[in-house]
Design an enzyme around this catalytic site. Structure first.
Site, PDB file in Angstrom:
ATOM      1  N   CYS A  21       8.500  21.512   8.754  1.00 18.63           N
ATOM      2  CA  CYS A  21       8.688  22.577   9.732  1.00 18.63           C
ATOM      3  C   CYS A  21       8.334  22.101  11.138  1.00 18.63           C
ATOM      4  O   CYS A  21       7.606  21.136  11.308  1.00 18.63           O
ATOM      5  CB  CYS A  21       7.878  23.809   9.350  1.00 18.63           C
ATOM      6  SG  CYS A  21       6.134  23.701   9.781  1.00 18.63           S
ATOM      7  N   CYS A  24       4.575  21.570  11.943  1.00 16.58           N
ATOM      8  CA  CYS A  24       4.040  20.359  11.315  1.00 16.58           C
ATOM      9  C   CYS A  24       4.511  19.119  12.064  1.00 16.58           C
ATOM     10  O   CYS A  24       3.769  18.167  12.245  1.00 16.58           O
ATOM     11  CB  CYS A  24       4.444  20.287   9.841  1.00 16.58           C
ATOM     12  SG  CYS A  24       3.427  21.334   8.774  1.00 16.58           S
ATOM     13  N   CYS A 112       8.577  24.706   4.424  1.00 23.86           N
ATOM     14  CA  CYS A 112       8.122  23.380   4.870  1.00 23.86           C
ATOM     15  C   CYS A 112       7.510  22.593   3.703  1.00 23.86           C
ATOM     16  O   CYS A 112       6.707  23.127   2.936  1.00 23.86           O
ATOM     17  CB  CYS A 112       7.090  23.549   5.979  1.00 23.86           C
ATOM     18  SG  CYS A 112       6.326  22.003   6.467  1.00 23.86           S
ATOM     19  N   CYS A 115       3.433  21.983   4.810  1.00 22.78           N
ATOM     20  CA  CYS A 115       2.458  23.083   4.921  1.00 22.78           C
ATOM     21  C   CYS A 115       2.796  24.261   4.003  1.00 22.78           C
ATOM     22  O   CYS A 115       2.077  25.260   4.008  1.00 22.78           O
ATOM     23  CB  CYS A 115       2.345  23.557   6.357  1.00 22.78           C
ATOM     24  SG  CYS A 115       3.807  24.446   6.940  1.00 22.78           S
ATOM     25  N   ASP A 289     -48.786  47.954  -8.498  1.00 25.63           N
ATOM     26  CA  ASP A 289     -48.352  48.480  -9.787  1.00 25.63           C
ATOM     27  C   ASP A 289     -47.797  49.901  -9.609  1.00 25.63           C
ATOM     28  O   ASP A 289     -48.043  50.559  -8.603  1.00 25.63           O
ATOM     29  CB  ASP A 289     -49.531  48.524 -10.763  1.00 25.63           C
ATOM     30  CG  ASP A 289     -49.982  47.120 -11.159  1.00 25.63           C
ATOM     31  OD1 ASP A 289     -49.171  46.182 -11.025  1.00 25.63           O
ATOM     32  OD2 ASP A 289     -51.141  46.976 -11.570  1.00 25.63           O
TER      33      ASP A 289
HETATM   34 ZN    ZN Z   1       4.872  22.928   8.035  1.00 20.20          ZN
END
Ligand code: ZN
Length: 474
Positions: A21, A24, A112, A115, A289
């Site tokens: 993509c 990226c 993609c 990614c 207690d």
């Molecule tokens: Zn990508």
């Protein structure tokens, strides 16, 4: 302003061809500025294609250099002819608005291969809106926030494959240092294990096992969950317990609840409601207690409120909250209720053993006594005891002999068989056992000192001498 240059062209071409993509691709070309990544996916895709198509043969210079989206659009809309002074080469080759309806429609969005679509869908306005909606509907008070994303481990593998591809094709000339896998721990098929494996594996072995370029996935990566969390808030104070029938924490034996309520619940239920927290953790300086009252200034406590929605409280509001707690029960009272830091709670716990505590015990004696018989108790100072773990707590505490100190005692005669004893002791002393002796397991004890059989009828904590949390004005 970051940009793609001529030297990036082959990388863009290669990655685009293999199904990577645009965002990226920008990463792989080391585009550092956020501005480009913010452009809509379709615009980016188109820009990259134009970049490849129109700039062939141009000398090495910035050729994917665009300004912020709004001004970019405006400028292009008004750039009609070659006479326009703004009509420079770089911009001309990235027509966006004019051709949008034709060219962009033809771009089918492929998932993609690096990614898995995370930098496609999840960078678009719609997804950002989805996150914003989640955050605002979760109703948190906050002044700053951390946005963290948990990514599928296989992304690292795909990343590596894409990097190897670039390296092979380009002779490793571009950004050799930007895709180093992170180092981390071992485990099976976890994110860390994948990273570890990637760190170890030789490039030729990797290529045998994983297709390079990474295969194009059929589906986008799914968002499993959008989660909101707030850091914990800590509230401290001191409590008095006026009931002899109220445990400090829920009293549960074999899964069965013994008493309806507890100190921690009487306090925490109001805090939970006001802070809108998911859960809480109660801690205190020691505990009494079920049948022991805590009087005087009370016992220091702190409550951690986990994942609170509301976190801002004025001193006045804290006072109101304290009043609400105090109005809701006559079994307990709270004072000095305040917000504290996590670190400050350490002060409550540190040196707990060294602190002194003051008690008042109502004691029964089998044989008749006179006031004079008790007088010697008042003169005893720093009395050392050997206490074997009491029988009543032996099921939950290890067997040991502990040395404890009774600093001072003061007796108060009532009648032939009763007297009250005020004691100042080292924290951690078992007072009941010091009175009746616990079948000789605590030595000496009141019985042995008086040479009679003694038993304890009532016990009150008069004070817990820890100077925390700070006293507040009323
Ligand atoms: Zn990508």
């Amino acid at each position: 302003m970051s940009s793609l240059t001529e030297k990036d062209r082959p990388i863009v071409q290669l990655l685009l061809n293999t199904g990577t993509c645009p965002r990226c691709i920008l990463r792989f070309c080391r585009v550092g500025s956020q501005t480009l990544y913010r452009h809509p996916y379709r615009d980016l895709m188109k820009d990259l294609e134009e970049f490849l198509k129109n700039n062939q043969g141009k000398e090495d210079r910035d050729c994917f250099d665009v300004v912020d989206p709004p001004s970019k659009r405006v400028r292009l809309e008004h750039t009609e002819g070659p006479d326009d002074p703004n009509h420079n080469g770089a911009l001309h080759q990235i027509p966006l608005v004019k051709d949008e309806n034709t060219a962009v429609e033809n771009l089918a969005v492929k998932v993609c291969n690096v990614c898995l679509g995370i930098l496609q869908d999840f960078c678009e306005t719609d997804f950002v809106k989805r996150v914003c909606q989640k955050v605002s509907s979760a109703n948190y008070q906050f002044t700053s926030f951390v946005f963290s994303v948990s990514l599928p481990p296989q992304l690292s593998v795909r990343e590596r494959a894409a990097w190897l591809l670039v390296k092979q094709e380009m002779g490793a000339t571009a950004c050799p240092d930007c895709f180093k896998p992170a180092k981390n721990k071992q485990s099976v098929f976890t994110r860390m294990a994948v990273l570890k494996a990637l760190e170890k594996i030789k490039e030729e072995d990797f290529l045998k096992h994983f297709s390079c370029p990474p295969s194009s996935p059929k589906n986008f990566c799914d968002v499993l969950e959008i989660q909101c969390n707030n850091g914990a808030i800590f509230v401290a104070g001191r409590y008095n317990k006026y009931s002899r029938n109220l445990p400090q924490t829920p009293w549960i034996i074999d899964g069965e609840r013994k008493l309806d309520s507890s100190v921690e619940e009487l306090i925490s239920e109001h805090l939970m409601a006001e802070f809108k927290a998911d859960s809480f953790n109660f801690s205190s300086s020691g505990r009494e207690d079920v049948d022991v009252r805590t009087l005087g200034n009370g016992r220091p406590f702190a409550i951690e409120l986990v994942n609170p929605r509301r976190i801002h409280f004025t001193a006045e509001e804290m006072k109101g909250l304290q009043q609400t707690i105090n109005n809701s029960s006559d079994k307990i009272q709270v004072r000095d209720l305040q917000l504290v830091t996590r670190e400050a709670i350490g002060r409550m716990k540190e040196g707990e053993e060294e602190k002194t505590k003051t008690y008042s015990a109502l004691i029964w004696i089998d044989k008749a006594i006179q006031k004079e018989d008790l007088a010697f108790l008042d003169d005893i100072k720093e009395l050392k005891l050997d206490q074997k773990t009491p029988l009543r707590v032996l099921h939950r505490r290890p067997l040991a002999v502990r040395c404890r100190i009774i600093h001072t005692m003061k007796s108060e005669y009532i009648d032939e068989h009763h007297f009250r004893l005020h004691l100042k002791t080292q924290a951690g002393t078992y007072i009941k056992e010091f009175v009746h002796g616990d079948f000789g397991r605590t030595k000496p004890n009141i019985g042995s000192l008086l040479n009679r059989t003694a038993d304890i009828l009532e016990l009150d904590v008069e004070s817990v001498d820890i100077d925390w949390p700070p006293t507040l004005d009323d």
